[in-house]
Design a protein around this motif. Structure first.
Motif, PDB file in Angstrom:
ATOM      1  N   ARG A  64       3.620  51.093  18.883  1.00  0.00           N
ATOM      2  CA  ARG A  64       4.273  51.972  19.857  1.00  0.00           C
ATOM      3  C   ARG A  64       5.693  51.480  20.053  1.00  0.00           C
ATOM      4  N   ILE A  65       6.542  52.338  20.621  1.00  0.00           N
ATOM      5  CA  ILE A  65       7.946  51.995  20.862  1.00  0.00           C
ATOM      6  C   ILE A  65       8.287  52.311  22.316  1.00  0.00           C
ATOM      7  N   ILE A  66       9.036  51.412  22.950  1.00  0.00           N
ATOM      8  CA  ILE A  66       9.538  51.645  24.306  1.00  0.00           C
ATOM      9  C   ILE A  66      11.019  51.286  24.297  1.00  0.00           C
ATOM     10  N   GLY A  67      11.868  52.227  24.740  1.00  0.00           N
ATOM     11  CA  GLY A  67      13.301  51.975  24.730  1.00  0.00           C
ATOM     12  C   GLY A  67      13.967  52.415  26.014  1.00  0.00           C
ATOM     13  N   HIS A  68      15.115  51.826  26.294  1.00  0.00           N
ATOM     14  CA  HIS A  68      15.914  52.197  27.467  1.00  0.00           C
ATOM     15  C   HIS A  68      17.359  52.426  27.045  1.00  0.00           C
ATOM     16  N   SER A  69      17.945  53.538  27.511  1.00  0.00           N
ATOM     17  CA  SER A  69      19.358  53.838  27.295  1.00  0.00           C
ATOM     18  C   SER A  69      19.668  53.887  25.796  1.00  0.00           C
ATOM     19  N   LEU A  70      20.594  53.069  25.311  1.00  0.00           N
ATOM     20  CA  LEU A  70      20.871  53.019  23.872  1.00  0.00           C
ATOM     21  C   LEU A  70      19.581  52.765  23.092  1.00  0.00           C
ATOM     22  N   GLY A  71      18.726  51.903  23.632  1.00  0.00           N
ATOM     23  CA  GLY A  71      17.435  51.642  23.000  1.00  0.00           C
ATOM     24  C   GLY A  71      16.541  52.862  22.974  1.00  0.00           C
ATOM     25  N   ALA A  72      16.685  53.744  23.963  1.00  0.00           N
ATOM     26  CA  ALA A  72      15.911  54.989  23.990  1.00  0.00           C
ATOM     27  C   ALA A  72      16.410  55.965  22.932  1.00  0.00           C
ATOM     28  N   ALA A  73      17.714  55.952  22.656  1.00  0.00           N
ATOM     29  CA  ALA A  73      18.244  56.786  21.578  1.00  0.00           C
ATOM     30  C   ALA A  73      17.656  56.347  20.246  1.00  0.00           C
ATOM     31  N   SER A  74      17.648  55.030  19.993  1.00  0.00           N
ATOM     32  CA  SER A  74      17.049  54.506  18.768  1.00  0.00           C
ATOM     33  C   SER A  74      15.560  54.808  18.709  1.00  0.00           C
ATOM     34  N   ALA A  75      14.894  54.667  19.842  1.00  0.00           N
ATOM     35  CA  ALA A  75      13.443  54.896  19.873  1.00  0.00           C
ATOM     36  C   ALA A  75      13.097  56.325  19.469  1.00  0.00           C
ATOM     37  N   GLN A  76      13.890  57.300  19.909  1.00  0.00           N
ATOM     38  CA  GLN A  76      13.635  58.690  19.531  1.00  0.00           C
ATOM     39  C   GLN A  76      13.754  58.883  18.020  1.00  0.00           C
ATOM     40  N   ILE A  77      14.752  58.251  17.419  1.00  0.00           N
ATOM     41  CA  ILE A  77      14.944  58.362  15.973  1.00  0.00           C
ATOM     42  C   ILE A  77      13.807  57.683  15.229  1.00  0.00           C
ATOM     43  N   LEU A  78      13.443  56.462  15.658  1.00  0.00           N
ATOM     44  CA  LEU A  78      12.394  55.713  14.981  1.00  0.00           C
ATOM     45  C   LEU A  78      11.022  56.351  15.155  1.00  0.00           C
ATOM     46  N   SER A  79      10.833  57.062  16.269  1.00  0.00           N
ATOM     47  CA  SER A  79       9.548  57.736  16.472  1.00  0.00           C
ATOM     48  C   SER A  79       9.306  58.782  15.404  1.00  0.00           C
TER      49      SER A  79
END
Length: 230
Positions: A113-128
């Protein structure tokens, strides 16, 4: 595929900002944390990938503003700045570059699973979209260029706060997956973008029937792409 409570997910990604100083992650590292080219990420023992957001001004130059180019003495948007992946999706160039560092770090062993915040959330959407695993994104920017939903957006849920300016950036782009908008009750402009604020909001909205306690909501019951909750 195991579920996780939203409150626990928020606490974990908040802790990813302070590796080595946070008790809840100290003994849970599955490998040495990533800290390369101003990209940070943490993989813990249950296969969860944690991606914190910006923590240095270089992040804004390399990634957050990575879609902009200098031209005629000022910033301008350029179609050539979009990064296309193998699926045909068009991504914000800076966010894609950030996600690629994390992808290359994990190689052929994707997280559970992936959990991201802010810039990390942008990356998380791509990696998902690459790994097709349940993904939670807090205070999410918009990484995808295009109006049509992608095939596997059902894996991803974005939790945002009304009035947080980051969730509307960049304006011509869109979120990937479901978007749950939390009302903060604040008036006027206030950033309130950091994870501690989002954790407090989750507590305030604990009784909101439209906000699931877990993600995914149920085993084999991922939400449809583009779903929204107030």
């Amino acid at each position: 595929m195991g579920r996780i409570k939203l409150a626990e997910a928020a606490a974990l990604v908040d802790a990813s900002y302070s590796i080595g100083r946070c008790d809840i992650l100290k003994d849970r590292l599955a490998r040495d944390p990533l800290d390369h080219w101003d990209v940070q990420a943490v993989l813990i023992d249950d296969g969860t990938l944690l991606i914190p957001g910006s923590n240095h001004y270089r992040d804004y130059i390399k990634f957050n503003l990575g879609h902009f180019r200098f031209g005629d003495g000022k910033y301008r948007m350029s179609d050539l700045a979009r990064q296309q992946d193998g699926s045909g999706a068009l991504w914000h160039r800076g966010f894609f570059a950030h996600a690629k560092v994390i992808h290359d770090w994990l190689g052929d062993r994707p997280p559970k699973r992936i959990i991201g915040h802010s810039l990390g959330a942008a990356s998380a959407q791509i990696l998902s979209q690459k790994w097709k695993v349940p993904t939670l994104c807090f205070a999410s920017p918009r990484p995808h260029y295009g109006h049509h939903p992608l095939v596997d957006e059902r894996w991803t849920m974005n939790i945002c706060r009304d009035g947080d300016p980051v969730i509307g950036f960049p304006g011509k782009f869109r979120h990937v997956g479901a978007v749950t908008m939390l009302k903060s009750g604040m008036r006027g402009f206030a950033l309130r973008h950091a994870m501690p604020h989002y954790r407090r909001l989750l507590l305030e909205h604990a009784a909101n029937p439209k906000l699931p306690v877990h993600w995914p909501k149920g085993e084999g019951n991922l939400t449809g792409a583009g779903a929204k909750a107030a």
